[in-house]
Motif scaffolding. Sequence first.
Motif, PDB file in Angstrom:
ATOM      1  N   LYS A  30       0.851  -1.186   0.000  1.00  0.00           N
ATOM      2  CA  LYS A  30       0.000   0.000   0.000  1.00  0.00           C
ATOM      3  C   LYS A  30       0.888   1.237   0.000  1.00  0.00           C
ATOM      4  O   LYS A  30       1.985   1.232   0.589  1.00  0.00           O
ATOM      5  N   LEU A  32       0.987   5.273   0.958  1.00  0.00           N
ATOM      6  CA  LEU A  32       0.423   6.471   1.572  1.00  0.00           C
ATOM      7  C   LEU A  32       1.101   7.687   0.974  1.00  0.00           C
ATOM      8  O   LEU A  32       2.324   7.829   1.040  1.00  0.00           O
ATOM      9  N   GLU A  38      -5.378  12.211   6.785  1.00  0.00           N
ATOM     10  CA  GLU A  38      -6.345  11.162   7.057  1.00  0.00           C
ATOM     11  C   GLU A  38      -5.713   9.937   7.718  1.00  0.00           C
ATOM     12  O   GLU A  38      -6.332   9.296   8.572  1.00  0.00           O
ATOM     13  N   GLY A 269      -3.241   3.145  -6.160  1.00  0.00           N
ATOM     14  CA  GLY A 269      -4.389   3.232  -5.268  1.00  0.00           C
ATOM     15  C   GLY A 269      -4.954   4.625  -5.125  1.00  0.00           C
ATOM     16  O   GLY A 269      -5.973   4.820  -4.441  1.00  0.00           O
ATOM     17  N   TRP A 270      -4.339   5.603  -5.742  1.00  0.00           N
ATOM     18  CA  TRP A 270      -4.825   6.983  -5.749  1.00  0.00           C
ATOM     19  C   TRP A 270      -5.206   7.357  -7.176  1.00  0.00           C
ATOM     20  O   TRP A 270      -4.847   6.679  -8.140  1.00  0.00           O
ATOM     21  N   TYR A 271      -5.904   8.474  -7.303  1.00  0.00           N
ATOM     22  CA  TYR A 271      -6.164   9.082  -8.599  1.00  0.00           C
ATOM     23  C   TYR A 271      -5.656  10.512  -8.535  1.00  0.00           C
ATOM     24  O   TYR A 271      -6.035  11.281  -7.645  1.00  0.00           O
ATOM     25  N   TYR A 303      -6.535  15.339  -5.962  1.00  0.00           N
ATOM     26  CA  TYR A 303      -6.377  13.925  -5.636  1.00  0.00           C
ATOM     27  C   TYR A 303      -7.711  13.337  -5.234  1.00  0.00           C
ATOM     28  O   TYR A 303      -8.627  14.030  -4.793  1.00  0.00           O
ATOM     29  N   SER A 304      -7.801  12.016  -5.402  1.00  0.00           N
ATOM     30  CA  SER A 304      -9.006  11.295  -5.051  1.00  0.00           C
ATOM     31  C   SER A 304      -8.629   9.882  -4.645  1.00  0.00           C
ATOM     32  O   SER A 304      -7.677   9.297  -5.187  1.00  0.00           O
ATOM     33  N   ARG A 305      -9.369   9.339  -3.711  1.00  0.00           N
ATOM     34  CA  ARG A 305      -9.154   7.949  -3.320  1.00  0.00           C
ATOM     35  C   ARG A 305      -9.982   6.975  -4.142  1.00  0.00           C
ATOM     36  O   ARG A 305      -9.698   5.783  -4.152  1.00  0.00           O
ATOM     37  N   ASN A 306     -11.003   7.474  -4.815  1.00  0.00           N
ATOM     38  CA  ASN A 306     -11.843   6.580  -5.617  1.00  0.00           C
ATOM     39  C   ASN A 306     -12.023   7.061  -7.056  1.00  0.00           C
ATOM     40  O   ASN A 306     -12.732   6.422  -7.833  1.00  0.00           O
ATOM     41  N   GLY A 500     -10.667   2.616  -1.996  1.00  0.00           N
ATOM     42  CA  GLY A 500     -11.424   3.839  -2.255  1.00  0.00           C
ATOM     43  C   GLY A 500     -11.659   4.685  -1.042  1.00  0.00           C
ATOM     44  O   GLY A 500     -12.259   5.768  -1.146  1.00  0.00           O
TER      45      GLY A 500
END
Length: 501
Positions: A30, A32, A38, A269-271, A303-306, A500
């Motif tokens: 993963k 970060l 967060e 895992g990010w956008y 940035y976005s997580r999903n 997400g």
Amino acid sequence: MNDRILKASMALGAIVSLAGAESTTEGNMKTLLFFDDEALNQRQNIVRRIGRAERIEESVFADPSGGNAAWGYPFVWRDTTSGKWRMIYQAGHYKNTYRDCGGGVVMLAESADGLRWQAVDTTAAVKLPDRVTINQVLPMTKGVGLLSGGYEDTRAEPDRRLKLMRVVCGAAPNGSELWTSADGLSWRLEEGVHWQTQAPDPPTFAHFNALRGRYVLSSRPDNGQRQIVLFETDDWRTFTPPEELVMTADSLDRPLTQIYGMPIFPYEGWYIGLVWLFHCPASERRHFPHIYLGGRSDVQVAYSRNGWHWQRGPREPLLPNGANGAPDAGCLQASSMVRLEDGSLRIYACTSRHEHGQIHSGDGYIVAYALRQDGFVCLQSDGGPGWVGTRALYWRGGEARLNVQARGGWARVQVTDPRGRTLDGYSFDACAKFDGDRADWTPEWKDGCTLAALAGRPVRLEIELYNASLYALRGDFVVLNTEQVKKFNEKGIIPGDRPGF
């Protein structure tokens, strides 16, 4: 023959792009990134900084046919068979496009290193009734055709792997076209496919969202409307309406700022969104109420997580304008991002010396920018030592890898339990100080203590930085909330990933 021109063979070979493919980590690793807090519960004497991509001077490319590439929207991919890089871009020519505005003629260039480009002579391989340049690959349109964006679709059949989206202006409403190719040389119009029924000004970009299991396009909702919407497709023939508004200028932006475009890139895992900010001049009245003439544009990061819900951090440019007279002093619009073998990133943009709308013959360039791996944002000590502490992490195994720049300073790590109590043998004092610059630094403690030995339990990592910057943390872990820690301690419930979130 001009040494900026290369002869193209009929077969350019298999093409694999880093720009369109998802960027992933190995195994269950993963990543970060520190756009926000967060995943943290401790932060002392630490500031957040947006990264800064650096212009690569030898990459500045002016269209050799004399066209204006200020709105060139370069689409770059790499042919792993030949090892060469290829680029689709557009440039404007008098008598052929709208006011020589930087759009119109869609062309192909090639490079051995992705920096020094040469136009590809396509005259033998591509028969066009209205050829304008030697390296042209698409025909001209009856209206005003403007390249809107490109995408390498690694999930598509080989002959449709490369995709170009083009807007045809001059009709009411504007039309949209989809072109596909196997090699970047020969392109086919997908008849009856219109990704946006009333296509706006460019740009429009595409990517695959693995969480949603669909292709997602980012565009403007309407002509002249400078906001960003998302819409989707499963098959590149039918598309949802462009109605999901995800990005607009707000009160934290400079007055009168508008958002011009946003290419999106999946990243471990990010956008990541590269947001084009148009800083409109207050004095513009010649095209009022449409603000057009004058003002600069730069690129900031979202940035976005999903990939569907978006946030922005500090309003600082990731790709800033250059000094007056520089090739990117006026407008800068990034459209492609590729990852190199060492993990570092290269971003391609179209630029101009002049401000928005003031497009002159001889201006307009394609420029590459270098960004360190994970270099979108970092946490930095703010004079003296600073400390960053994660929330509890369920450590599944292996070691941690940190992307740290500590030259002239140092970094070290300690491990605690979820309540912040330092584990024996894992203190700061027991950790060897790191004073270098690496994307994969693994902390080492005395007496052979390792994170791998703590697998199967919740722990926290605390990072001490002195004159140092932290860009990313990688490991095989799950970030826990308080309830998950409680359930593990009381019932042995092992938390699972929640992609997400």
